[in-house]
Design a protein around this motif. Structure first.
Motif, PDB file in Angstrom:
ATOM      1  N   THR A  24       0.839  -1.205   0.000  1.00  6.62           N
ATOM      2  CA  THR A  24       0.000   0.000   0.000  1.00  6.62           C
ATOM      3  C   THR A  24       0.871   1.252   0.000  1.00  6.62           C
ATOM      4  OG1 THR A  24      -1.761  -1.157   1.167  1.00  6.62           O
ATOM      5  CG2 THR A  24      -1.815   1.245   1.238  1.00  6.62           C
ATOM      6  N   LYS A  31      -3.113   6.896   1.223  1.00  7.89           N
ATOM      7  CA  LYS A  31      -4.108   6.171   2.011  1.00  7.89           C
ATOM      8  C   LYS A  31      -3.652   5.977   3.455  1.00  7.89           C
ATOM      9  CE  LYS A  31      -6.900   3.692  -1.280  1.00  7.89           C
ATOM     10  NZ  LYS A  31      -7.368   2.397  -1.728  1.00  7.89           N
ATOM     11  N   ALA A  41      -7.808   0.991   2.972  1.00  8.36           N
ATOM     12  CA  ALA A  41      -6.699   0.165   2.480  1.00  8.36           C
ATOM     13  C   ALA A  41      -6.749  -1.234   3.076  1.00  8.36           C
ATOM     14  CB  ALA A  41      -5.360   0.835   2.805  1.00  8.36           C
ATOM     15  N   GLN A  45      -7.297  -4.643   0.933  1.00 10.18           N
ATOM     16  CA  GLN A  45      -6.287  -5.701   0.990  1.00 10.18           C
ATOM     17  C   GLN A  45      -6.905  -7.008   1.488  1.00 10.18           C
ATOM     18  OE1 GLN A  45      -3.525  -5.590  -0.430  1.00 10.18           O
ATOM     19  NE2 GLN A  45      -2.287  -3.816   0.050  1.00 10.18           N
TER      20      GLN A  45
END
Length: 72
Positions: A24, A31, A41, A45
């Protein structure tokens, strides 16, 4: 679940979290600057990487259990 197994899960989760954070951070560092961004995020994920693999594992386990049950 034994204490050893809990510790093993924790160690793996920490390793996965480090990989996902690095990913990320390299793709969308903005983010990681707010709680909302972090939550988004993490959700993305989890949906894209983690949940899919766990779902596949669990569906394989269910199929194997059904096959074993049918053999009786």
């Amino acid at each position: 679940m034994t204490e050893s197994e809990k510790n093993e899960i924790h160690a793996h989760v920490q390793a996965i979290a480090a990989i996902l954070y690095k990913d990320t951070e390299s793709r969308e560092p903005e983010k990681l600057t707010s709680l909302e961004g972090i939550e988004i995020a993490v959700r993305e994920q989890m949906q894209n990487c983690v949940s899919k693999d766990i779902g596949i594992f669990l569906s394989k386990q269910a199929r194997e259990q059904n096959l074993v049950g049918e053999e009786k």
